[in-house]
Design a protein around this motif. Sequence first.
Motif, PDB file in Angstrom:
ATOM      1  N   GLY A  46       0.857  -1.187   0.000  1.00 13.08           N
ATOM      2  CA  GLY A  46       0.000   0.000   0.000  1.00 13.08           C
ATOM      3  C   GLY A  46       0.888   1.231   0.000  1.00 13.08           C
TER       4      GLY A  46
ATOM      5  N   GLY B 194       0.987   5.701  -0.142  1.00 16.34           N
ATOM      6  CA  GLY B 194       0.336   7.006  -0.141  1.00 16.34           C
ATOM      7  C   GLY B 194       1.127   7.939  -1.040  1.00 16.34           C
ATOM      8  N   ALA B 195       1.719   8.995  -0.428  1.00 14.88           N
ATOM      9  CA  ALA B 195       2.492   9.961  -1.215  1.00 14.88           C
ATOM     10  C   ALA B 195       3.961   9.568  -1.320  1.00 14.88           C
ATOM     11  CB  ALA B 195       2.379  11.339  -0.581  1.00 14.88           C
ATOM     12  N   ALA B 196       4.344   8.458  -0.677  1.00 16.61           N
ATOM     13  CA  ALA B 196       5.743   7.981  -0.688  1.00 16.61           C
ATOM     14  C   ALA B 196       6.694   9.015  -0.095  1.00 16.61           C
ATOM     15  CB  ALA B 196       6.187   7.581  -2.087  1.00 16.61           C
ATOM     16  N   SER B 197       6.224   9.786   0.873  1.00 13.56           N
ATOM     17  CA  SER B 197       7.118  10.733   1.555  1.00 13.56           C
ATOM     18  C   SER B 197       7.772  10.081   2.771  1.00 13.56           C
ATOM     19  CB  SER B 197       6.341  11.986   1.986  1.00 13.56           C
ATOM     20  OG  SER B 197       5.444  11.665   3.041  1.00 13.56           O
ATOM     21  N   GLY B 198       7.539   8.794   2.955  1.00  8.55           N
ATOM     22  CA  GLY B 198       8.071   8.072   4.120  1.00  8.55           C
ATOM     23  C   GLY B 198       9.590   8.119   4.171  1.00  8.55           C
TER      24      GLY B 198
ATOM     25  N   ALA C 145       5.761  17.575   9.167  1.00 11.22           N
ATOM     26  CA  ALA C 145       6.301  18.656   8.328  1.00 11.22           C
ATOM     27  C   ALA C 145       5.994  18.422   6.848  1.00 11.22           C
ATOM     28  CB  ALA C 145       7.805  18.776   8.556  1.00 11.22           C
ATOM     29  N   SER C 146       5.668  17.178   6.509  1.00 14.87           N
ATOM     30  CA  SER C 146       5.342  16.818   5.120  1.00 14.87           C
ATOM     31  C   SER C 146       3.852  16.989   4.815  1.00 14.87           C
ATOM     32  CB  SER C 146       5.726  15.352   4.895  1.00 14.87           C
ATOM     33  OG  SER C 146       5.158  14.558   5.932  1.00 14.87           O
TER      34      SER C 146
ATOM     35  N   THR D 246      -0.235  11.669   2.940  1.00 17.39           N
ATOM     36  CA  THR D 246      -1.658  11.321   2.908  1.00 17.39           C
ATOM     37  C   THR D 246      -2.107  10.766   4.256  1.00 17.39           C
ATOM     38  OG1 THR D 246      -1.214   9.043   2.240  1.00 17.39           O
ATOM     39  CG2 THR D 246      -1.464  10.670   0.458  1.00 17.39           C
TER      40      THR D 246
ATOM     41  N   ASN E 273      -0.092   8.571   6.896  1.00 17.48           N
ATOM     42  CA  ASN E 273       0.013   9.046   8.283  1.00 17.48           C
ATOM     43  C   ASN E 273      -0.431   7.958   9.255  1.00 17.48           C
ATOM     44  OD1 ASN E 273      -1.171  12.500   7.684  1.00 17.48           O
ATOM     45  ND2 ASN E 273       0.750  11.508   7.201  1.00 17.48           N
TER      46      ASN E 273
ATOM     47  N   GLY F  11       3.597  12.038  13.515  1.00 16.23           N
ATOM     48  CA  GLY F  11       3.500  13.121  14.493  1.00 16.23           C
ATOM     49  C   GLY F  11       3.972  14.414  13.860  1.00 16.23           C
TER      50      GLY F  11
ATOM     51  N   GLU G  27       2.516   0.089   9.136  1.00 13.42           N
ATOM     52  CA  GLU G  27       3.254   0.273   7.877  1.00 13.42           C
ATOM     53  C   GLU G  27       2.744  -0.629   6.748  1.00 13.42           C
ATOM     54  OE1 GLU G  27       7.514   0.399   8.533  1.00 13.42           O
ATOM     55  OE2 GLU G  27       7.242   1.106  10.572  1.00 13.42           O
TER      56      GLU G  27
ATOM     57  N   ILE H 101      -5.716   0.256   4.818  1.00 17.21           N
ATOM     58  CA  ILE H 101      -6.754   1.139   5.361  1.00 17.21           C
ATOM     59  C   ILE H 101      -7.438   1.862   4.204  1.00 17.21           C
ATOM     60  CG2 ILE H 101      -7.166   3.153   6.850  1.00 17.21           C
ATOM     61  CD1 ILE H 101      -4.497   2.134   8.337  1.00 17.21           C
TER      62      ILE H 101
HETATM   63  C1  LIG Z   1      10.436  16.683   4.250  1.00 18.64           C
HETATM   64  C2  LIG Z   1       9.770  15.629   5.082  1.00 18.64           C
HETATM   65  C3  LIG Z   1       9.361  15.953   6.364  1.00 18.64           C
HETATM   66  C4  LIG Z   1       8.730  14.981   7.153  1.00 18.64           C
HETATM   67  N1  LIG Z   1       8.301  15.335   8.397  1.00 18.64           N
HETATM   68  C5  LIG Z   1       7.659  14.438   9.151  1.00 18.64           C
HETATM   69  C6  LIG Z   1       7.169  14.795  10.446  1.00 18.64           C
HETATM   70  O1  LIG Z   1       7.310  15.922  10.909  1.00 18.64           O
HETATM   71  N2  LIG Z   1       6.529  13.843  11.148  1.00 18.64           N
HETATM   72  C7  LIG Z   1       6.331  12.588  10.663  1.00 18.64           C
HETATM   73  O2  LIG Z   1       5.717  11.772  11.356  1.00 18.64           O
HETATM   74  N3  LIG Z   1       6.794  12.218   9.455  1.00 18.64           N
HETATM   75  C8  LIG Z   1       7.433  13.104   8.685  1.00 18.64           C
HETATM   76  N4  LIG Z   1       7.905  12.740   7.454  1.00 18.64           N
HETATM   77  C9  LIG Z   1       7.760  11.346   6.994  1.00 18.64           C
HETATM   78  C10 LIG Z   1       6.481  11.062   6.165  1.00 18.64           C
HETATM   79  O3  LIG Z   1       6.022  12.216   5.522  1.00 18.64           O
HETATM   80  C11 LIG Z   1       5.402  10.472   7.066  1.00 18.64           C
HETATM   81  O4  LIG Z   1       5.810   9.187   7.498  1.00 18.64           O
HETATM   82  C12 LIG Z   1       4.033  10.363   6.388  1.00 18.64           C
HETATM   83  O5  LIG Z   1       3.105   9.889   7.332  1.00 18.64           O
HETATM   84  C13 LIG Z   1       4.035   9.404   5.191  1.00 18.64           C
HETATM   85  O6  LIG Z   1       2.850   9.634   4.448  1.00 18.64           O
HETATM   86  P1  LIG Z   1       2.757   9.157   2.928  1.00 18.64           P
HETATM   87  O7  LIG Z   1       1.387   9.403   2.438  1.00 18.64           O
HETATM   88  O8  LIG Z   1       3.847   9.738   2.145  1.00 18.64           O
HETATM   89  O9  LIG Z   1       2.961   7.593   3.123  1.00 18.64           O
HETATM   90  P2  LIG Z   1       3.898   6.585   2.336  1.00 18.64           P
HETATM   91  O10 LIG Z   1       5.324   6.989   2.466  1.00 18.64           O
HETATM   92  O11 LIG Z   1       3.378   6.383   0.976  1.00 18.64           O
HETATM   93  O12 LIG Z   1       3.645   5.254   3.181  1.00 18.64           O
HETATM   94  C14 LIG Z   1       4.109   5.175   4.511  1.00 18.64           C
HETATM   95  C15 LIG Z   1       3.752   3.791   5.089  1.00 18.64           C
HETATM   96  O13 LIG Z   1       2.343   3.688   5.233  1.00 18.64           O
HETATM   97  C16 LIG Z   1       1.857   2.555   4.504  1.00 18.64           C
HETATM   98  N5  LIG Z   1       0.572   2.941   3.931  1.00 18.64           N
HETATM   99  C17 LIG Z   1       0.316   3.930   3.050  1.00 18.64           C
HETATM  100  N6  LIG Z   1      -1.002   3.985   2.794  1.00 18.64           N
HETATM  101  C18 LIG Z   1      -1.579   2.990   3.506  1.00 18.64           C
HETATM  102  C19 LIG Z   1      -2.923   2.519   3.665  1.00 18.64           C
HETATM  103  N7  LIG Z   1      -3.943   3.107   3.031  1.00 18.64           N
HETATM  104  N8  LIG Z   1      -3.145   1.466   4.475  1.00 18.64           N
HETATM  105  C20 LIG Z   1      -2.134   0.867   5.150  1.00 18.64           C
HETATM  106  N9  LIG Z   1      -0.844   1.270   5.050  1.00 18.64           N
HETATM  107  C21 LIG Z   1      -0.574   2.321   4.239  1.00 18.64           C
HETATM  108  C22 LIG Z   1       2.924   2.249   3.458  1.00 18.64           C
HETATM  109  O14 LIG Z   1       2.909   0.895   3.076  1.00 18.64           O
HETATM  110  C23 LIG Z   1       4.189   2.632   4.195  1.00 18.64           C
HETATM  111  O15 LIG Z   1       4.616   1.562   5.004  1.00 18.64           O
HETATM  112  C24 LIG Z   1       8.538  13.674   6.644  1.00 18.64           C
HETATM  113  C25 LIG Z   1       8.953  13.366   5.351  1.00 18.64           C
HETATM  114  C26 LIG Z   1       9.567  14.322   4.572  1.00 18.64           C
HETATM  115  C27 LIG Z   1      10.007  13.957   3.192  1.00 18.64           C
END
Ligand SMILES: Cc1cc2nc3c(=O)[nH]c(=O)nc-3n(C[C@H](O)[C@H](O)[C@H](O)COP(=O)(O)OP(=O)(O)OC[C@H]3O[C@@H](n4cnc5c(N)ncnc54)[C@H](O)[C@@H]3O)c2cc1C
Length: 464
Positions: free
Chosen positions: A70, A72-76, A134-135, A140, A144, A150, A194, A200
């Motif tokens: 799964g 989302g925005a791959a900002s992980g 911060a992202s 997404t 999150n 957090g 994760e 979800i």
């Molecule tokens: C510049 C920058 C700043 C950041 N600052 C913070 C911060 O302040 N705090 C913080 O907590 N994080 C921060 N992050 C990390 C990241 O943004 C977070 O972890 C965010 O929650 C990931 O969201 P995403 O949509 O990009 O998820 P993704 O990276 O796409 O996925 C994250 C995880 O969630 C799983 N996932 C995605 N969608 C689903 C779904 N629908 N059901 C089940 N699992 C799913 C994925 O398999 C993966 O394991 C930052 C990242 C960057 C690049």
Amino acid sequence: MTTTRSPLTTDLLRALRPHQVLTHLSERLSYRYDAIQFGVTPLAVVLPETTADVVAAVRAAKAAGIPIIGRGAASGLSGGVTPLQESLVISFTRMTNLHIFPQRRGAVAQPGVVTLKVSEAAKPHGLMYPPDPASFRTSTIGGNLGENAGGPMCFKYGVTGDYVKAMEFVDVDGDVHRLTRDCYDLAGLLIGSEGTLGLITEATLRLIAPPKFSCTLMAHFAEVGQAAEAVSSAIAAGAVPSKLEFMDRACTNAVEDYMHLGLPREAEAVLLVDTDGNDSQVVDAELELVAQACGAAGGTVRRATTPAEADALWQARRSISPSLGRIRPQRMNEDIVVPRSSLPDVVREIRALGDASPFQLVQFGHIGDGNLHPNIMFDPRTESSEAVHELAREIALVAIRHGGVLSGEHGIGTMKKDFMRDAVDPVTLEVLRDVKRGLDAGNWLNPGKILPEAVSPSTLAGDS
Ligand SMILES: Cc1cc2nc3c(=O)[nH]c(=O)nc-3n(C[C@H](O)[C@H](O)[C@H](O)COP(=O)(O)OP(=O)(O)OC[C@H]3O[C@@H](n4cnc5c(N)ncnc54)[C@H](O)[C@@H]3O)c2cc1C
């Protein structure tokens, strides 16, 4: 071959609409990485619009024996979405329905809703959604929840999981479940898992009334331990800041080089603090408690006198990521949490590790929670990623020695799974495997993440 034709893609194209299934190499390539890591190009990518689409995709992948990731925005920042083998990526970016229910102070969001959109949609109703990674402009709700994200406000307001009232998820067999948070908090189990236990597909979120007033200060210190002491004494005195952020000297200088905000370059530590609430005198008095604690610890305090000045100070915090991006092309962003009382020692020990290594180390974090982000700056073209990984392990070991944990908010992913045996005792690790076996016995969901085992499906061997 650039377009995959396999039993999986044939099934997917039969069950979904053609624009929802990406098979061409040029379309699939960008689904092999997150914010820190490249993985294997997925076999296919599905862009579901409904829960029924997710069910169809999961069933097709399982029937074809292909692992499911799964996304989302791959900002992980821990390698959570990078495929470690040929996989089906289910990208939730088209599941963006969002409904606000002001009377219930709630929102119902599909997983692809961008975090900021929830706050923006809540605002006209006089409500707010506090989790603020911060992202937040790109991340997404699904991601999150996947990482239990957090942000600066989590010290006072809590993390993503504290705002989830209910959820819908699709299990590895393609069955749909609706969960609340009462007995056997299974929703809680999925938060931060994760994508390894289920996908979800909807979340019911709690919204709150925003505070009417806030005020801001910056304090800087000649020694990092003084900053940590100030934090502990302010909290012991009863202050509950809504934001409480730390930047070390290297971090402050990186931001100053980029933004020219007039930050104190000579300071070993900078704290940025907000207090908020509905009574301006209380908010002010709370900030004064923090100011006194900072002064008593040897800090120099500057209170923001206008909203513009406060915003300028917080711009420093918001600029950390782009500022660090100018130092080296890549960084490994650690995410340890330690008891607040250990912060001075931990920050010093990590700095010593950096000084003894060939890499520049920059530290910042949500210091109120003891959450530190030591960042190892490196150039993957010329510097060894093994050496970066080894330094990351040494940082993790510092946290563990001080009674801390591997992750505050970024998750374990692939980045820290090798350290799980250092951080979690064998019996507890086996309980974690039992949880995974209970919901995904075949290890089809995001295999190779969190648990320190080999990557392939069905490999969930214990340590014994
Ligand atoms: C510049 C920058 C700043 C950041 N600052 C913070 C911060 O302040 N705090 C913080 O907590 N994080 C921060 N992050 C990390 C990241 O943004 C977070 O972890 C965010 O929650 C990931 O969201 P995403 O949509 O990009 O998820 P993704 O990276 O796409 O996925 C994250 C995880 O969630 C799983 N996932 C995605 N969608 C689903 C779904 N629908 N059901 C089940 N699992 C799913 C994925 O398999 C993966 O394991 C930052 C990242 C960057 C690049």
